[in-house]
Design a protein around this motif. Structure first.
Motif: not given
Length: 312
Positions: A240-244, A261-269, A280-285
């Motif tokens: 999570e730290k690296w994706i952020r 695409r970063d937001y998509k990966i963070l959402a999965g995590l 959901k918030e990150n997928l919306n972003k």
């Protein structure tokens, strides 16, 4: 320096040399994520080359403008126009060198739009042309997007194959170190999805930290985050730290579709951690960015992911 080359060629009234120098300045700016300046350089080089009426170079500069000037910053309408123009001129001219760039730029456009099957058709043709004439730079470029799209559709062995193919081409000439370490991270990312357990994490951290091409900063950070995410729960906080970090880098550099695409990966995590609301918030972003920049295929895919997230 390239600036000096432009100055000298202008003084000598050597338009072709001036165009080539400005063209290379554009690439330098793009690798530094200065996309507006890069676009201006490419457009100036294109104007000069059009006055000289050298078709293969007109096509080539359109390809560079498509990818490096407009593409990474999400100007997909302009990418469509310039990639089409590059391909039309290359096909009329019949020159393999310009075709290799033009087909890469067209495949890149379709990948950015979110249409992997259509992108694959053009990128495989581009790769064939690149290998025919041993064109290292665009061999690596075509393979970047082939590796990306295969990874996105779950064909991890094919993704690994194209990262490895780019490594082979780049190592042959011992150039482009930051590109090489990018592809080494790509190989590792695909290997993890194929259940490999022999990764040297210390090396992977070095590949991310030892980077001189700003354009690759967020990309490498996202790759490392994905690798750690898929290694298991013990690495999820580090992932999570690296994706952020990738989100911060891509946002700062204007790599707008990569940011989505970063937001998509963070959402999965976050979904894996049980935080459906933040997922959901990150997928919306991500969806908002894809919609704003016309990445229609990515919009639909991310909406399906959001529906799946909410149903579980």
């Amino acid at each position: 320096s390239l600036e000096e080359a432009v100055k000298v060629s202008r003084e000598l009234k050597d338009d072709r040399s001036m165009s080539l120098s400005i063209w290379r300045l554009g690439l330098t700016r793009a690798l530094n994520c200065e996309f507006e300046k890069a676009s201006q350089y490419f457009e100036n080089a294109l104007t000069i080359m059009q006055s000289l009426n050298i078709p293969w170079e007109i096509s080539a500069i359109n390809s560079y403008l498509s990818i490096w000037g407009y593409g990474f910053s999400g100007k997909l309408d302009r990418v469509e126009q310039t990639s089409k123009k590059a391909m039309r001129i290359a096909e009329e001219n019949g020159d393999i060198y310009s075709k290799s760039m033009a087909y890469t730029s067209r495949g890149f456009y379709l990948y950015q739009k979110g249409f992997p099957e259509e992108a694959k058709e053009y990128l495989l043709k581009a790769l064939h042309f690149c290998e025919t004439i041993d064109f290292v730079v665009f061999n690596a470029m075509a393979r970047i997007f082939l590796a990306e799209l295969y990874y996105d559709i779950g064909e991890y062995q094919n993704s690994e194959k194209h990262h490895a193919g780019a490594l082979s081409a780049l190592k042959k000439y011992e150039v482009y170190k930051s590109w090489t370490t990018f592809h080494q991270l790509g190989v590792a990312r695909s290997m993890v999805m194929n259940k490999a357990n022999t990764l040297d994490l210390n090396k992977l951290y070095c590949y991310v930290n030892d980077n001189k091409v700003i354009l690759f900063d967020g990309w490498k950070q996202r790759y490392l985050g994905e690798i750690l995410f898929h290694l298991g729960d013990q690495y999820i906080s580090e992932a999570e730290k690296w994706i952020r970090k990738a989100i911060n880098s891509d946002g700062k550099c204007g790599m707008i579709l990569d940011l989505a695409r970063d937001y998509k990966i963070l959402a999965g995590l976050l979904r894996e951690k049980g935080d459906k609301h933040q997922a959901k918030e990150n997928l919306n972003k991500a969806i908002n960015i894809f919609q704003k920049f016309g990445a229609d295929g990515w919009v639909e895919r991310t909406k399906r992911e959001r529906a799946s997230c909410l149903s579980k």
